[in-house]
Design a protein around this motif. Structure first.
Motif, PDB file in Angstrom:
ATOM      1  N   GLU A 299       0.831  -1.206   0.000  1.00  0.00           N
ATOM      2  CA  GLU A 299       0.000   0.000   0.000  1.00  0.00           C
ATOM      3  C   GLU A 299       0.870   1.262   0.000  1.00  0.00           C
ATOM      4  N   SER A 300       0.544   2.164  -0.923  1.00  0.00           N
ATOM      5  CA  SER A 300       1.320   3.395  -1.091  1.00  0.00           C
ATOM      6  C   SER A 300       1.440   4.197   0.198  1.00  0.00           C
ATOM      7  N   LEU A 301       0.326   4.360   0.931  1.00  0.00           N
ATOM      8  CA  LEU A 301       0.373   5.190   2.128  1.00  0.00           C
ATOM      9  C   LEU A 301       1.344   4.634   3.148  1.00  0.00           C
ATOM     10  N   ALA A 302       1.322   3.325   3.344  1.00  0.00           N
ATOM     11  CA  ALA A 302       2.227   2.708   4.321  1.00  0.00           C
ATOM     12  C   ALA A 302       3.679   2.860   3.890  1.00  0.00           C
ATOM     13  N   ILE A 303       3.947   2.653   2.605  1.00  0.00           N
ATOM     14  CA  ILE A 303       5.321   2.750   2.102  1.00  0.00           C
ATOM     15  C   ILE A 303       5.808   4.194   2.151  1.00  0.00           C
ATOM     16  N   LEU A 304       4.962   5.132   1.776  1.00  0.00           N
ATOM     17  CA  LEU A 304       5.365   6.541   1.797  1.00  0.00           C
ATOM     18  C   LEU A 304       5.598   7.032   3.225  1.00  0.00           C
ATOM     19  N   HIS A 305       4.796   6.576   4.178  1.00  0.00           N
ATOM     20  CA  HIS A 305       5.041   6.945   5.572  1.00  0.00           C
ATOM     21  C   HIS A 305       6.353   6.333   6.066  1.00  0.00           C
ATOM     22  N   ASN A 306       6.662   5.125   5.613  1.00  0.00           N
ATOM     23  CA  ASN A 306       7.932   4.490   5.969  1.00  0.00           C
ATOM     24  C   ASN A 306       9.102   5.326   5.460  1.00  0.00           C
ATOM     25  N   ILE A 307       9.008   5.780   4.208  1.00  0.00           N
ATOM     26  CA  ILE A 307      10.063   6.604   3.619  1.00  0.00           C
ATOM     27  C   ILE A 307      10.146   7.950   4.346  1.00  0.00           C
ATOM     28  N   ALA A 308       8.994   8.550   4.607  1.00  0.00           N
ATOM     29  CA  ALA A 308       8.971   9.856   5.272  1.00  0.00           C
ATOM     30  C   ALA A 308       9.610   9.785   6.655  1.00  0.00           C
ATOM     31  N   ALA A 309       9.341   8.713   7.385  1.00  0.00           N
ATOM     32  CA  ALA A 309       9.885   8.572   8.737  1.00  0.00           C
ATOM     33  C   ALA A 309      11.401   8.481   8.722  1.00  0.00           C
ATOM     34  N   ARG A 310      11.959   7.982   7.604  1.00  0.00           N
ATOM     35  CA  ARG A 310      13.420   7.905   7.475  1.00  0.00           C
ATOM     36  C   ARG A 310      14.000   9.199   6.910  1.00  0.00           C
ATOM     37  N   GLY A 311      13.116  10.136   6.541  1.00  0.00           N
ATOM     38  CA  GLY A 311      13.592  11.378   5.948  1.00  0.00           C
ATOM     39  C   GLY A 311      13.065  12.617   6.643  1.00  0.00           C
ATOM     40  N   LEU A 312      12.846  12.527   7.956  1.00  0.00           N
ATOM     41  CA  LEU A 312      12.349  13.692   8.690  1.00  0.00           C
ATOM     42  C   LEU A 312      13.340  14.851   8.603  1.00  0.00           C
ATOM     43  N   ASP A 313      14.632  14.527   8.575  1.00  0.00           N
ATOM     44  CA  ASP A 313      15.645  15.583   8.503  1.00  0.00           C
ATOM     45  C   ASP A 313      15.638  16.296   7.157  1.00  0.00           C
ATOM     46  N   LYS A 314      15.039  15.652   6.151  1.00  0.00           N
ATOM     47  CA  LYS A 314      14.945  16.251   4.818  1.00  0.00           C
ATOM     48  C   LYS A 314      13.585  16.905   4.583  1.00  0.00           C
ATOM     49  N   GLY A 315      12.715  16.846   5.589  1.00  0.00           N
ATOM     50  CA  GLY A 315      11.396  17.447   5.457  1.00  0.00           C
ATOM     51  C   GLY A 315      10.406  16.617   4.675  1.00  0.00           C
ATOM     52  N   LEU A 316      10.719  15.325   4.427  1.00  0.00           N
ATOM     53  CA  LEU A 316       9.806  14.485   3.648  1.00  0.00           C
ATOM     54  C   LEU A 316       8.540  14.139   4.411  1.00  0.00           C
ATOM     55  N   GLY A 317       8.608  14.224   5.735  1.00  0.00           N
ATOM     56  CA  GLY A 317       7.456  13.940   6.578  1.00  0.00           C
ATOM     57  C   GLY A 317       7.619  14.656   7.908  1.00  0.00           C
TER      58      GLY A 317
END
Length: 234
Positions: free
Chosen positions: A65-83
C-alpha cells in the motif's frame, strides 16, 4: 541489506514511491512488475493481492500500500522534510493529504484505468467508466488546485511524500486523455510542471520508460525475484 521497492508499469502509482526514495537518498533497489501480465509466485509472497507498490525492507519484512510505504520513507527522511513526527499537527495534515489523494483522486482516475483494461469491443462499458472518472476526478483536481493557491507545496512549506505521490497519480488525467490540465486546471498544471523538472521525477520517468536514468545516489540497480526471495522474512 537495502530495501527493495516493487513498482508497477505502465504508469503505476508506485512512481511516487520511486520519487520519494530518490528524495530520501538512502540505498535501495527496484524490481519491475508488468501489471498487465501474470504476476510470479515470488511476487505473491511480497504482495498477496498482486498490487504495487510493495516493499521488502532492510529486515526482510514486507510492506504494501502506497500510504504505508510513503510513511515508511517519510519517517526515514524527517531531517529532509519528507514527513513529520507522528503526533504533530503537521503529521496529521500530511496523513490527511495522502489519504485524500488515495481515496479521492486515485479512486476517481482508477475508473479510467478500468476502462483502459476492458475489452476493446465493450464500447458502452468503456465510455461509462471514462465519464465516471472524469466527473469524479474534476472535483478532486479543483479541490487540490484550491489547496495550491498561495502555496508552493501540498503540505507545509517544503516538498513532502505527498507531492511525490501526487505527481505519480495526477498525471493520469492527461495520460488517459480525460483532461487538458493546462487549460482546465492551470494551478494543478503549474505544480505538476515544477515537479516534472525535479531530477527525482525525471529519474522515475526514465525507470518506467527503461531509458538511461541518473540517480541522486541511492539507487543501486534492479534485482531479480530469485535474489529477493531468500531475504523475505518468514
Amino acid at each position: 541489506m537495502e530495501p527493495v521497492l516493487f513498482y508497477g508499469v505502465p504508469h503505476g502509482c508506485s512512481f511516487g514511491s520511486i520519487v520519494a526514495l530518490e528524495w530520501l537518498g538512502q540505498p535501495y533497489r527496484l524490481h519491475r512488475i508488468d501489471m498487465l501480465s501474470k504476476r510470479s509466485e515470488g511476487f505473491a509472497r511480497v504482495s498477496p493481492l498482486g498490487q504495487t507498490p510493495a516493499m521488502v525492507d532492510s529486515y526482510g519484512r514486507t510492506l504494501t500500500e502506497s500510504l504505508a510505504i510513503l510513511h515508511n520513507i517519510a519517517a526515514r527522511g524527517l531531517d529532509k522534510g519528507l514527513g513529520f513526527a507522528q503526533g504533530t499537527m503537521e503529521f496529521d495534515e500530511l496523513n490527511w493529504m495522502l489519504s485524500y489523494l488515495h481515496t479521492t483522486l486515485h479512486s476517481a482516475l482508477g475508473h479510467a484505468w478500468n476502462a483502459f483494461k476492458l475489452d476493446k469491443d465493450d464500447t458502452a462499458g468503456r465510455e461509462f467508466l471514462r465519464k465516471l472518472a472524469k466527473e469524479k476526478a474534476a472535483g478532486a483536481y479543483a479541490y487540490l488546485q484550491g489547496v495550491l493557491e498561495g502555496s508552493e507545496w501540498l503540505v507545509g512549506d517544503r516538498r513532502t511524500v505527498a507531492d511525490a505521490y501526487f505527481i505519480g497519480i495526477a498525471r493520469w488525467g492527461e495520460d488517459l486523455e480525460l483532461f487538458d490540465l493546462e487549460s482546465e486546471f492551470p494551478g494543478m498544471h503549474n505544480h505538476m510542471a515544477r515537479l516534472e523538472a525535479d531530477p527525482a521525477v525525471i529519474f522515475a520517468h526514465a525507470i518506467e520508460d527503461e531509458t538511461p536514468a541518473v540517480t541522486a545516489g541511492g539507487f543501486l540497480g534492479h534485482i531479480d525475484i530469485e535474489e529477493i526471495a531468500p531475504r523475505i522474512a518468514a
